[in-house]
Design an enzyme around this catalytic site. Structure first.
Site, PDB file in Angstrom:
ATOM      1  N   LYS A 240       0.811  -1.215   0.000  1.00 10.73           N
ATOM      2  CA  LYS A 240       0.000   0.000   0.000  1.00 10.73           C
ATOM      3  C   LYS A 240       0.845   1.266   0.000  1.00 10.73           C
ATOM      4  CE  LYS A 240      -4.148  -1.944   2.150  1.00 10.73           C
ATOM      5  NZ  LYS A 240      -5.027  -1.925   3.334  1.00 10.73           N
ATOM      6  N   ARG A 241       2.064   1.170   0.501  1.00 10.12           N
ATOM      7  CA  ARG A 241       2.881   2.391   0.518  1.00 10.12           C
ATOM      8  C   ARG A 241       3.290   2.829  -0.890  1.00 10.12           C
ATOM      9  NH1 ARG A 241       6.461  -1.531   2.112  1.00 10.12           N
ATOM     10  NH2 ARG A 241       8.400  -1.734   0.929  1.00 10.12           N
TER      11      ARG A 241
END
Length: 466
Positions: A240-241
């Site tokens: 997700k980063r």
């Protein structure tokens, strides 16, 4: 129809991840190319983490990508009696055994092995245990061979070998009676007649254990192909980063399914220098042997470029249908205005996403809108009022309010007024759409129609006159 059978088997503990979608796509493509079957199986044996919401999200993602399945979806949770039956078969054949070691005993064995520099594998305490211990809880372990080599020819990575002495006596049934992942996967693939398993290369270490289970059960061993993982720009595993990892998040960000499919297949697979493929071309040209051995790096800019291509070359009628929910989010009802497909035609050349397409379409359906302050200050000078009046008269004399007719009228108007298009174009754009950036003036006027074009020009004229 061939005997080739492939499957995609996600766990319903979250959304359909980009990596999972690519694995599903590779399986689907090979099944379609070889005239085989593509099976969807939901691996929901982790009851605590599996949810119906996740199942729905996975199915929605598959449908959005157009990865239709021939059989299923099947649910592992429906097969517990079958797994129990196969455990009993292995026990009866002496190919599995009950292990009564407690968790504390196993942890002590593990720590001792690490201290002595040995691999922390199970030491086989219960492997040759005589007799049952009916009052003690137990797990069931597979009796793995302790000598020799287990090897297979991976369709992507080539020959892979494991020394059997390095492999553990795998637990195939927990103390609560539930089966473990490696065991149920083998039973399912064997009972479903799966001939080829394409999956992520994080499963490579599971493969020798599973091969030994196939052989112990007397089942054919499928072909294996382990696909390298997908990395972010920093060369770490995609997460997700790095941005969105859910397939459906890309739909909500305005990406088209064909762009996503094209991008995912090229994220590890190549066919010469070709970048853009139709679905039929992918089915025709795909081969698992052309999947690279190195990890693919997810590049959002490349996906955006592909999406822009598919919007630019897309069918305006289809794009108009896909645009409806995005317009609804903006409070726009396209039934109260110009034909939406005609609107799309004027915008698709420059739009990169459906969000941009929706933003660009809004002005067509707004009866009242503000003018960009900077643009109005620069271009809506008092002398423009007389130009608006003359232009309205010129347009009113047009026999046909069409793109070509409007273009001719503007050229004649500029000659008659002794001005250049740069002097009348920006004020007209402001009147029509509120700013100086828009599709071609002639296209916009044609789509708006004569009555609405006149209304907007008259509105701007009225504002100029206070």
């Amino acid at each position: 129809m061939s005997d080739v059978r492939l499957r995609f088997a996600p766990s319903p503990t979250g959304y359909l991840h980009v990596g999972g979608a690519r694995t599903a796509l590779f399986n689907w493509l090979l099944a379609r190319k070889e005239g085989g079957k593509f099976i969807l199986r939901i691996e929901d044996t982790d009851v605590a983490r599996s949810t119906q919401e996740s199942v729905d999200a996975i199915l929605d993602g598959m449908r959005w990508l157009g990865l239709d399945w021939d059989e299923g979806p099947f649910y592992q949770s429906d097969n517990f009696p079958l797994y129990k039956e196969f455990v009993e078969k292995l026990l009866a054949a002496g190919k599995a055994y009950k292990c009564y070691c407690t968790a504390e005993e196993l942890e002590a064995k593990r720590e001792r092995a690490l201290q002595e520099g040995r691999k922390p594998k199970y030491d086989g305490t219960c492997r040759e245990l005589a007799g049952e211990q009916p009052d003690k809880p137990y797990v069931v372990r597979f009796r793995a061979p302790q000598e020799g080599v287990t090897a297979f020819d991976d369709l992507i990575k080539g020959r892979i070998s494991f020394n059997n002495e390095e492999l553990d006596d795998l637990i195939i049934q927990r103390s609560d009676g539930t089966p473990t992942y490696n065991f149920v996967v083998v039973v399912d693939d064997a009972s479903m007649g799966i001939t080829t398993v394409i999956r992520g290369d994080d499963h490579v270490n599971n493969t020798p254990r599973q091969i030994l289970l196939y052989e112990a059960l007397g089942c054919p061993v499928p072909r294996f192909a382990h696909v390298p993982m997908i990395l972010g720009a920093d060369k770490t595993r995609l997460s997700k980063r790095h941005g969105a990892t859910s397939v459906m998040a890309y739909r909500d960000m305005g990406f088209l399914p064909e762009a996503m499919v094209n991008y995912l297949v090229r994220l590890g697979w190549s066919y010469g220098d070709e970048e853009i493929f139709s679905r039929d071309e992918l089915v025709e040209k795909f081969s698992i042997e052309n999947v690279g051995r190195s990890a693919g790096v997810f590049n959002p800019d490349k996906l955006l470029w592909l999406n822009a291509h598919y919007i630019k070359t897309g069918d305006p009628i289809r794009l108009a249908g896909l645009l409806l929910p995005f317009l609804a989010e903006r409070g726009v009802d396209p039934t109260a205005g110009p034909d939406l497909a005609a609107v799309v035609k004027t915008l698709q050349e420059r739009a990169r996403t459906m969000l941009e397409l929706a933003d660009g379409a809004v002005f067509y359906y707004r009866q009242e809108f503000d003018y960009d302050e900077q643009a109005a200050a620069k271009f809506l000078k008092p002398e423009v009022a007389t130009l608006y009046e003359a232009l309205l008269a010129k347009l009113a004399a047009l026999p046909h309010f069409s793109h070509d007719g409007i273009e001719v009228a503007f050229k004649e108007f500029c000659e008659e007024q002794g001005i250049k298009m740069g002097q009348i174009g920006p004020p007209v754009r402001i009147a029509l759409c509120g700013g100086t950036t828009s599709p071609s003036i002639y296209e916009v006027m044609e789509v708006l129609g004569e009555a609405e074009t006149r209304r907007r020009l008259e509105r701007a004229l009225a504002k100029l006159r206070g």
